[in-house]
Design a protein around this motif. Structure first.
Motif, PDB file in Angstrom:
ATOM      1  N   THR A  76       0.832  -1.204   0.000  1.00  0.00           N
ATOM      2  CA  THR A  76       0.000   0.000   0.000  1.00  0.00           C
ATOM      3  C   THR A  76       0.866   1.254   0.000  1.00  0.00           C
ATOM      4  O   THR A  76       1.840   1.344   0.735  1.00  0.00           O
ATOM      5  N   VAL A  77       0.470   2.218  -0.825  1.00  0.00           N
ATOM      6  CA  VAL A  77       1.118   3.529  -0.846  1.00  0.00           C
ATOM      7  C   VAL A  77       0.045   4.576  -0.630  1.00  0.00           C
ATOM      8  O   VAL A  77      -1.046   4.503  -1.205  1.00  0.00           O
ATOM      9  N   ARG A  78       0.360   5.564   0.212  1.00  0.00           N
ATOM     10  CA  ARG A  78      -0.569   6.649   0.523  1.00  0.00           C
ATOM     11  C   ARG A  78      -0.010   7.958  -0.034  1.00  0.00           C
ATOM     12  O   ARG A  78       1.139   8.302   0.229  1.00  0.00           O
ATOM     13  N   LEU A  79      -0.842   8.657  -0.818  1.00  0.00           N
ATOM     14  CA  LEU A  79      -0.522  10.013  -1.263  1.00  0.00           C
ATOM     15  C   LEU A  79      -1.290  10.965  -0.358  1.00  0.00           C
ATOM     16  O   LEU A  79      -2.511  10.842  -0.226  1.00  0.00           O
ATOM     17  N   ILE A  80      -0.597  11.895   0.256  1.00  0.00           N
ATOM     18  CA  ILE A  80      -1.230  12.850   1.154  1.00  0.00           C
ATOM     19  C   ILE A  80      -1.200  14.217   0.489  1.00  0.00           C
ATOM     20  O   ILE A  80      -0.133  14.789   0.263  1.00  0.00           O
ATOM     21  N   THR A 102       6.880   3.651  -9.318  1.00  0.00           N
ATOM     22  CA  THR A 102       8.002   3.543  -8.385  1.00  0.00           C
ATOM     23  C   THR A 102       7.805   2.426  -7.378  1.00  0.00           C
ATOM     24  O   THR A 102       8.732   1.665  -7.086  1.00  0.00           O
ATOM     25  N   HIS A 103       6.595   2.326  -6.819  1.00  0.00           N
ATOM     26  CA  HIS A 103       6.335   1.389  -5.726  1.00  0.00           C
ATOM     27  C   HIS A 103       5.554   0.147  -6.144  1.00  0.00           C
ATOM     28  O   HIS A 103       5.498  -0.810  -5.382  1.00  0.00           O
ATOM     29  N   THR A 104       4.935   0.159  -7.301  1.00  0.00           N
ATOM     30  CA  THR A 104       4.050  -0.915  -7.794  1.00  0.00           C
ATOM     31  C   THR A 104       3.185  -1.512  -6.676  1.00  0.00           C
ATOM     32  O   THR A 104       3.258  -2.710  -6.395  1.00  0.00           O
ATOM     33  N   PRO A 105       2.371  -0.676  -6.032  1.00  0.00           N
ATOM     34  CA  PRO A 105       1.538  -1.161  -4.925  1.00  0.00           C
ATOM     35  C   PRO A 105       0.325  -1.945  -5.416  1.00  0.00           C
ATOM     36  O   PRO A 105      -0.086  -1.839  -6.572  1.00  0.00           O
ATOM     37  N   ALA A 106      -0.263  -2.701  -4.511  1.00  0.00           N
ATOM     38  CA  ALA A 106      -1.544  -3.349  -4.779  1.00  0.00           C
ATOM     39  C   ALA A 106      -2.684  -2.385  -4.460  1.00  0.00           C
ATOM     40  O   ALA A 106      -3.761  -2.485  -5.022  1.00  0.00           O
ATOM     41  N   HIS A 107      -2.407  -1.443  -3.545  1.00  0.00           N
ATOM     42  CA  HIS A 107      -3.422  -0.483  -3.118  1.00  0.00           C
ATOM     43  C   HIS A 107      -2.814   0.920  -3.070  1.00  0.00           C
ATOM     44  O   HIS A 107      -1.733   1.099  -2.504  1.00  0.00           O
ATOM     45  N   LEU A 108      -3.513   1.877  -3.636  1.00  0.00           N
ATOM     46  CA  LEU A 108      -3.100   3.275  -3.601  1.00  0.00           C
ATOM     47  C   LEU A 108      -4.191   4.058  -2.886  1.00  0.00           C
ATOM     48  O   LEU A 108      -5.371   3.963  -3.242  1.00  0.00           O
ATOM     49  N   ILE A 109      -3.805   4.811  -1.877  1.00  0.00           N
ATOM     50  CA  ILE A 109      -4.743   5.632  -1.123  1.00  0.00           C
ATOM     51  C   ILE A 109      -4.388   7.090  -1.353  1.00  0.00           C
ATOM     52  O   ILE A 109      -3.212   7.472  -1.216  1.00  0.00           O
ATOM     53  N   ALA A 131      -4.436   3.423 -11.829  1.00  0.00           N
ATOM     54  CA  ALA A 131      -4.329   2.331 -10.865  1.00  0.00           C
ATOM     55  C   ALA A 131      -4.939   1.053 -11.426  1.00  0.00           C
ATOM     56  O   ALA A 131      -4.344  -0.025 -11.338  1.00  0.00           O
ATOM     57  N   GLU A 132      -6.125   1.174 -12.012  1.00  0.00           N
ATOM     58  CA  GLU A 132      -6.789   0.000 -12.580  1.00  0.00           C
ATOM     59  C   GLU A 132      -5.956  -0.633 -13.681  1.00  0.00           C
ATOM     60  O   GLU A 132      -5.922  -1.857 -13.806  1.00  0.00           O
ATOM     61  N   GLU A 133      -5.277   0.195 -14.481  1.00  0.00           N
ATOM     62  CA  GLU A 133      -4.427  -0.332 -15.550  1.00  0.00           C
ATOM     63  C   GLU A 133      -3.307  -1.209 -15.004  1.00  0.00           C
ATOM     64  O   GLU A 133      -2.791  -2.072 -15.710  1.00  0.00           O
ATOM     65  N   GLN A 134      -2.911  -0.973 -13.754  1.00  0.00           N
ATOM     66  CA  GLN A 134      -1.834  -1.750 -13.138  1.00  0.00           C
ATOM     67  C   GLN A 134      -2.371  -2.744 -12.109  1.00  0.00           C
ATOM     68  O   GLN A 134      -1.635  -3.190 -11.233  1.00  0.00           O
ATOM     69  N   SER A 135      -3.660  -3.044 -12.201  1.00  0.00           N
ATOM     70  CA  SER A 135      -4.317  -3.987 -11.278  1.00  0.00           C
ATOM     71  C   SER A 135      -4.152  -3.563  -9.821  1.00  0.00           C
ATOM     72  O   SER A 135      -3.975  -4.389  -8.928  1.00  0.00           O
ATOM     73  N   CYS A 136      -4.199  -2.276  -9.600  1.00  0.00           N
ATOM     74  CA  CYS A 136      -4.071  -1.691  -8.273  1.00  0.00           C
ATOM     75  C   CYS A 136      -5.412  -1.053  -7.917  1.00  0.00           C
ATOM     76  O   CYS A 136      -6.061  -0.451  -8.769  1.00  0.00           O
ATOM     77  N   THR A 137      -5.826  -1.190  -6.671  1.00  0.00           N
ATOM     78  CA  THR A 137      -7.049  -0.527  -6.243  1.00  0.00           C
ATOM     79  C   THR A 137      -6.716   0.884  -5.774  1.00  0.00           C
ATOM     80  O   THR A 137      -5.622   1.140  -5.261  1.00  0.00           O
ATOM     81  N   GLY A 194     -15.424   4.388  -1.458  1.00  0.00           N
ATOM     82  CA  GLY A 194     -15.911   3.066  -1.078  1.00  0.00           C
ATOM     83  C   GLY A 194     -14.798   2.078  -0.895  1.00  0.00           C
ATOM     84  O   GLY A 194     -13.635   2.365  -1.194  1.00  0.00           O
ATOM     85  N   PRO A 195     -15.146   0.924  -0.406  1.00  0.00           N
ATOM     86  CA  PRO A 195     -14.117  -0.101  -0.247  1.00  0.00           C
ATOM     87  C   PRO A 195     -13.554  -0.488  -1.599  1.00  0.00           C
ATOM     88  O   PRO A 195     -14.279  -0.510  -2.596  1.00  0.00           O
ATOM     89  N   PRO A 196     -12.260  -0.729  -1.660  1.00  0.00           N
ATOM     90  CA  PRO A 196     -11.669  -1.101  -2.947  1.00  0.00           C
ATOM     91  C   PRO A 196     -12.226  -2.431  -3.430  1.00  0.00           C
ATOM     92  O   PRO A 196     -12.522  -3.302  -2.626  1.00  0.00           O
ATOM     93  N   PRO A 197     -12.358  -2.567  -4.746  1.00  0.00           N
ATOM     94  CA  PRO A 197     -12.836  -3.853  -5.279  1.00  0.00           C
ATOM     95  C   PRO A 197     -11.790  -4.931  -5.027  1.00  0.00           C
ATOM     96  O   PRO A 197     -10.613  -4.652  -4.852  1.00  0.00           O
ATOM     97  N   HIS A 198     -12.234  -6.156  -4.993  1.00  0.00           N
ATOM     98  CA  HIS A 198     -11.298  -7.275  -4.785  1.00  0.00           C
ATOM     99  C   HIS A 198     -10.464  -7.495  -6.026  1.00  0.00           C
ATOM    100  O   HIS A 198     -10.934  -7.412  -7.140  1.00  0.00           O
TER     101      HIS A 198
END
Length: 109
Positions: free
Chosen positions: A15-19, A42-49, A73-79, A104-108
């Motif tokens: 997970t990576v968080r952008l603030i 840079t980080h290739t996360p599964a989840h981006l917040i 994000a979707e293009e890289q299979s990241c929520t 909303g909650p990220p899709p699976h």
């Protein structure tokens, strides 16, 4: 001219968080998309917040930037999930019908 600052915080290896701090408008919206793209490559996360707790304004170009970040994000299979939505930002996303889409909650995966 408006000011926007975006910091990147890896929360974990998945997970990576952008603030974001400031206003997201025509003068700064591209920074959101660019920061999301950079975090994804840079980080290739599964989840981006994207944390909007410190964002005080959001216009239509800001909305477009958030949706573009979601698409990247979707293009890289990241929520992607937007958090910290409040005040005028919440009102804008609610009126446009995007509040539940972005926070909303990220899709699976």
């Amino acid at each position: 001219m408006t000011d926007l600052a975006i910091s990147t915080q890896p929360d974990s290896d998945r997970t990576v968080r952008l603030i974001a701090t400031g206003e997201i408008d025509m003068a700064s919206a591209e920074q959101v998309t660019a920061a999301a793209g950079k975090a994804l490559t840079t980080h290739t996360p599964a989840h981006l917040i994207i944390d909007l707790t410190a964002v005080t304004f959001l216009d239509s170009t800001g909305i477009a930037a958030l949706l573009a970040a979601r698409h990247l994000a979707e293009e890289q299979s990241c929520t992607l999930r937007v958090t910290g939505i409040h005040g005028i930002v919440e009102r804008v996303l609610d009126v446009t019908g995007l509040l539940g889409v972005l926070d909303g909650p990220p899709p699976h995966c």
